[in-house]
Design an enzyme around this catalytic site. Structure first.
Site, PDB file in Angstrom:
ATOM      1  N   ALA A 162       5.485  86.692  44.048  1.00  0.00           N
ATOM      2  CA  ALA A 162       4.542  85.637  44.755  1.00  0.00           C
ATOM      3  C   ALA A 162       3.045  85.770  44.411  1.00  0.00           C
ATOM      4  CB  ALA A 162       4.891  85.845  46.190  1.00  0.00           C
ATOM      5  N   THR A 163       2.717  86.792  43.954  1.00  0.00           N
ATOM      6  CA  THR A 163       1.315  86.703  43.518  1.00  0.00           C
ATOM      7  C   THR A 163       1.237  85.986  42.153  1.00  0.00           C
ATOM      8  OG1 THR A 163       0.664  88.890  44.497  1.00  0.00           O
ATOM      9  CG2 THR A 163      -0.450  88.398  42.419  1.00  0.00           C
TER      10      THR A 163
ATOM     11  N   ASN B 214       0.828  87.019  57.119  1.00  0.00           N
ATOM     12  CA  ASN B 214       1.352  88.531  56.878  1.00  0.00           C
ATOM     13  C   ASN B 214       0.802  89.485  57.764  1.00  0.00           C
ATOM     14  OD1 ASN B 214      -0.840  87.562  55.355  1.00  0.00           O
ATOM     15  ND2 ASN B 214      -0.701  89.717  54.099  1.00  0.00           N
TER      16      ASN B 214
ATOM     17  N   GLN C   3       6.201  85.181  53.913  1.00  0.00           N
ATOM     18  CA  GLN C   3       6.686  85.821  55.027  1.00  0.00           C
ATOM     19  C   GLN C   3       7.441  84.951  55.960  1.00  0.00           C
ATOM     20  OE1 GLN C   3       6.374  89.104  55.736  1.00  0.00           O
ATOM     21  NE2 GLN C   3       4.725  89.755  54.362  1.00  0.00           N
TER      22      GLN C   3
ATOM     23  N   SER D 291       8.697  85.614  47.054  1.00  0.00           N
ATOM     24  CA  SER D 291       9.038  86.889  46.615  1.00  0.00           C
ATOM     25  C   SER D 291      10.341  87.385  47.082  1.00  0.00           C
ATOM     26  CB  SER D 291       7.852  87.688  46.956  1.00  0.00           C
ATOM     27  OG  SER D 291       7.982  89.013  46.750  1.00  0.00           O
TER      28      SER D 291
ATOM     29  N   HIS E  62      10.937  90.490  46.987  1.00  0.00           N
ATOM     30  CA  HIS E  62      11.095  91.900  47.476  1.00  0.00           C
ATOM     31  C   HIS E  62      10.793  91.937  49.072  1.00  0.00           C
ATOM     32  CE1 HIS E  62       6.730  93.279  48.121  1.00  0.00           C
ATOM     33  NE2 HIS E  62       6.755  92.284  47.264  1.00  0.00           N
TER      34      HIS E  62
ATOM     35  N   THR F  26      10.155  86.293  28.268  1.00  0.00           N
ATOM     36  CA  THR F  26      11.610  86.576  28.607  1.00  0.00           C
ATOM     37  C   THR F  26      12.119  86.685  29.998  1.00  0.00           C
ATOM     38  OG1 THR F  26      11.873  87.225  26.317  1.00  0.00           O
ATOM     39  CG2 THR F  26      13.667  87.876  27.824  1.00  0.00           C
TER      40      THR F  26
ATOM     41  N   CYS G  22      -1.456  94.467  50.467  1.00  0.00           N
ATOM     42  CA  CYS G  22      -2.010  94.269  49.472  1.00  0.00           C
ATOM     43  C   CYS G  22      -3.674  94.371  49.679  1.00  0.00           C
ATOM     44  CB  CYS G  22      -1.950  92.964  48.664  1.00  0.00           C
ATOM     45  SG  CYS G  22      -0.476  92.679  48.311  1.00  0.00           S
TER      46      CYS G  22
END
Lengths: 385, 409
Positions: A70-71, A150, A180, A200, A202, A238, A325
């Site tokens: 997501a960053t 978040n 989130q 994201s 994860h 890739t 973060c």
């Protein structure tokens, strides 16, 4: 025994996801850009993964762009669009409680000569559609608003903002950081005037280092990573096929399980908030209404967040002081300050975040630990006074 | 489509007038529809003179109609609601039907009632008046115009039930599948040949496809593309046979002739010979090509003359007098365009000379072919080396199956 209550930072990958990734890594290592059959096999996996992700978001497959998380998605959405549409204007609107990857992206643009409007939030951490409309100028190109905060879990009125924005200013692009919210709070991407939407893997039991950006058809972006023509030329490099398939699987599972999981989490969240309210030292920062089911933020004003965090860790409970973060900084939480909390409260925030696996039992143990730690600190604080 | 329909009405076109053959044609269409309905297990077909009815029994008309519009021999398709043959029920259903259209603008309208069951108490003429009265009362936007209505509500009073409908959607037309025999289609990866194949099928031909590949000069993706094109054609035919001919050796042989500008002519003639051989094996009585007059060097009249003489079978060229824009439009309609424009080389774009002859000389061609060593053997070898695959409509293609392991997603 450790109890993990930091699911908003990251989730443990689902065993089916790790198995999928391992199998594909071993069996299908071909580069999707290769012309031989190994490459072709990877192309098919990528195609299917795109379809699955698109279905989970109810958008066309060709609008899905895979990224490293997501960053990157937030960087690409904001900077990529700002650069692409710089002839239209160089003004960007966002809110005071965005994730660092949004905040620092707009800060970087500011250093490059763009103008930024940062909308203040109310006590619950929310902005109104009117605030957005009032901030729009003739040279505004992008509005970026997160779906769910978040740190405190506040849900932004994305659909209202998007629809009103698009009715009045159809050319202004609307970016939503959905990290989130996805899998926890429903959001109709197509029906909310959204042009760009970051996600994201994860945070939903998928792999780290993998995310996506929804790019509405017709929207162009200046690539931030130059190179090959992967991902419609918007993002060279890739493709990480195994993890992309892993993300597709985790997104499918998140959508399938959303209603039951959200119901169970909401019930646990209510129970946690009921019990926190009974501890007089604590201030609850997460509003009861219109917040995500998995985040509860509270403060122990006067007590640095890390103290509580480490004491809980000793007892076996992993929680967070704020956004992962930003948590290595020792300044007060910008989100809590923006919500009008005192500096003392903003320096002592603790975030509990829930996952699919939590039950009343673990929550009971956690609350017991919080109660006894606060009781110990109460003595210590009292003695100090 | 706006509501839950009870029936779908299918009307036959030309075949309804074909006398003794009508039964055969209807049977072919029946079989075709039957095969489509395997995806709709609750639906039942009912035959009537010049018409089929499909009783839906809860199946989705919205999903079924586009499939039925692919059935050759069907002139038009109408989704129908069925109510008891009682005046009050008919009027109530008509009002409901119209209210769901939510008309916003002035609409010219008429009711077209037909009393099929003469035992019904009101004549067709009376019914027009009895049904339209309450509708005009309900809907302020309606205005009667019996000559040029925008909206025609049809009411068919039958003994068992009354049918109400307004939509008449175009069918594929033509003749039911396979009622005019079998032909072999030369299928390249381009825009034209799939359209030619579809046109031939629409005219009642059963089509088998022949594709020439030059692996390893052409990629596996080129072959995959042709399989996908055949898969689209199969969606109109239920299933289709595709013959994949190894053409590399024949092509290599022609390069020995050192007559670059005649290369295409020689290749096309060899293709027709091979296709004719396959047609004989498969008891097909014609070859179908995507030629369109003047489009490329091999499709000028002199080229067609020289190339066409390589076969004794009738050469059917459905697109011969069509403009490219019309062909493209058709290919979009039948769903082959997006595949056709995928950028994989086929055997014809390989070895392409700088200036292919638009006016080849038959005598020179005959001469070259007679002196090339072993041409007949090469052609025979190509026929023998042909691989045949059967592609079923609705099947997942094998190269998609190979990798997609469901448990991974």
């Amino acid at each position: 025994m450790n109890y993990y209550f930091d699911q908003a930072a990251t989730t443990p990958p689902h065993p089916d996801v790790t198995r999928t990734i391992a199998e594909i890594m071993m069996q299908h290592y071909g580069n999707p850009s290769s012309l031989h059959q190994l490459g072709e096999a990877s192309v098919q996996l990528l195609r299917k993964a795109r379809e699955v992700c698109a279905e989970a978001l109810d958008v066309p497959p060709r609008t899905i762009l895979f990224t490293s998380g997501a960053t990157e998605s937030n960087n690409l959405a904001i900077k990529g669009a700002a650069l692409q549409y710089s002839k239209r204007g160089r003004h960007i609107v966002t809110t005071a409680i965005e994730h660092a990857s949004v905040y620092e992206s707009v800060k970087q643009l500011e250093a490059w000569g763009y103008e930024i409007t940062i909308l203040p939030v109310d006590q619950e951490g929310r902005i109104t559609p009117k605030q957005v409309l009032d901030a729009i100028r003739p040279d505004t190109t992008i509005v970026s608003v997160m779906h769910v905060n978040n740190e405190v879990g506040t849900i932004m009125p994305i659909q209202d903002i998007g629809l009103q924005l698009k009715t009045k200013y159809p050319r202004v692009l609307f970016h939503v950081d959905g990290v989130q919210g996805f899998g926890k709070v429903p959001l109709n991407i197509k029906g909310s005037g959204i042009d760009l939407y970051s996600l994201s893997a994860h945070k939903i039991y998928g792999p780290k280092g993998t995310g996506l950006l929804f790019v509405r058809e017709g929207v162009q972006l200046t690539p931030l990573l130059s190179g090959g023509s992967q991902e419609h030329g918007f993002r060279a490099g890739t493709e990480n096929v195994p993890q992309i398939v892993g993300m597709a699987k985790s997104m499918r599972m998140a959508v399938e399980g959303r209603i039951t999981v959200a119901e169970r989490m909401s019930h646990l969240k209510e129970s946690i908030m009921d019990q926190l309210e009974l501890i007089p030292e604590l201030v609850i920062n997460t509003p009861r209404e219109l917040t995500a089911p998995h985040i509860i933020n509270f403060s122990y004003p006067g007590m640095k967040g890390e103290v509580l965090l480490h004491m809980l860790e000793e007892a076996g409970f992993m929680v967070s002081t704020r956004s992962a973060c930003s948590s290595k900084k020792s300044e007060p939480s910008g989100v809590l300050l923006a919500m009008g909390r005192t500096s003392a409260a903003a320096t002592s925030g603790i975030r509990i975040s829930l996952g699919n696996e939590h039950t009343d039992y673990e929550v009971g143990l956690l609350m017991e630990a919080i109660r006894s730690i606060v009781a110990r600190l109460r003595h210590w604080k009292g003695g100090q006074r | 489509m706006i509501r839950t329909y009870d029936l779908i009405l299918l009307r036959f076109g030309e075949i309804a007038i074909k006398g003794k053959n009508r039964k055969r044609f209807e049977k072919a269409a029946y079989m075709h529809i039957q095969s489509l309905l395997s995806a709709f297990p609750k639906a039942v077909i009912r035959k009537e003179f010049g018409r089929f009815y499909i009783e839906l029994h809860g199946e989705s008309a919205e999903r079924m109609v586009p499939e039925l519009q692919k059935v050759f021999g069907i002139e038009s398709v109408s989704p129908v609601i069925a109510v008891p043959s009682e005046l009050s029920a008919i009027i109530a259903a008509a009002r409901q039907y119209l209210s769901e259209y939510n008309l916003q603008a002035p609409t010219l309208f008429k009711v077209n009632a037909r009393r099929v069951w003469k035992g019904f108490e009101h004549s067709s003429h009376e019914m027009n008046r009895l049904v339209s009265g309450p509708l005009l009362h309900d809907q302020i936007h309606l205005k009667v115009d019996v000559h040029h209505p925008d909206f025609e509500l049809r009411v068919e009073v039958r003994e068992d039930q009354t049918y109400i409908f307004s939509e008449v959607l175009p069918g594929a037309g033509g003749y039911p599948l396979g009622t005019n025999g079998k032909a072999v289609l030369l299928l390249s990866g381009g825009i034209d040949s799939p359209v030619a194949g579809w046109s031939a099928m629409r005219r009642g031909l059963e089509v088998e496809c022949v594709h020439f590949h030059s692996y390893p000069f052409t990629s596996k993706k080129a072959e995959e593309k042709v399989i996908r094109l055949a898969h689209v054609l199969a969606s109109y035919a239920g299933s289709i046979r595709l013959h994949l001919v190894p053409f590399t050796e024949v092509q290599t042989l022609f390069t020995q002739a050192k007559q670059d500008n005649l290369m295409i002519t020689l290749m096309r003639r060899a293709m027709l010979r091979i296709a004719s051989n396959i047609a004989e094996q498969e008891s097909a009585l014609a070859l179908v090509t995507g030629d369109s007059l003047g489009q490329v060097a091999s499709q000028t009249l002199p080229s067609m003359n020289v190339i066409g003489r390589a076969t004794d079978l009738p050469l059917l060229r459905p697109l011969v007098m069509m403009d490219k824009a019309e062909i493209i439009e058709l290919s979009k309609q039948i769903g082959t365009f997006d595949l056709s424009i995928l950028p994989y080389e086929d055997c014809c774009s390989l070895f392409i000379p700088k200036s292919p002859s638009t006016n080849p000389n038959l005598r020179i061609i005959n001469k070259i072919e007679s002196v090339l060593p072993g041409l007949d053997d090469h052609i025979k070898a190509a026929v023998e080396g042909t691989r045949t695959i059967v592609i079923q409509a609705g099947d997942k293609l094998t190269f998609d199956q190979e990798v997609e392991q469901e448990q991974w997603f």
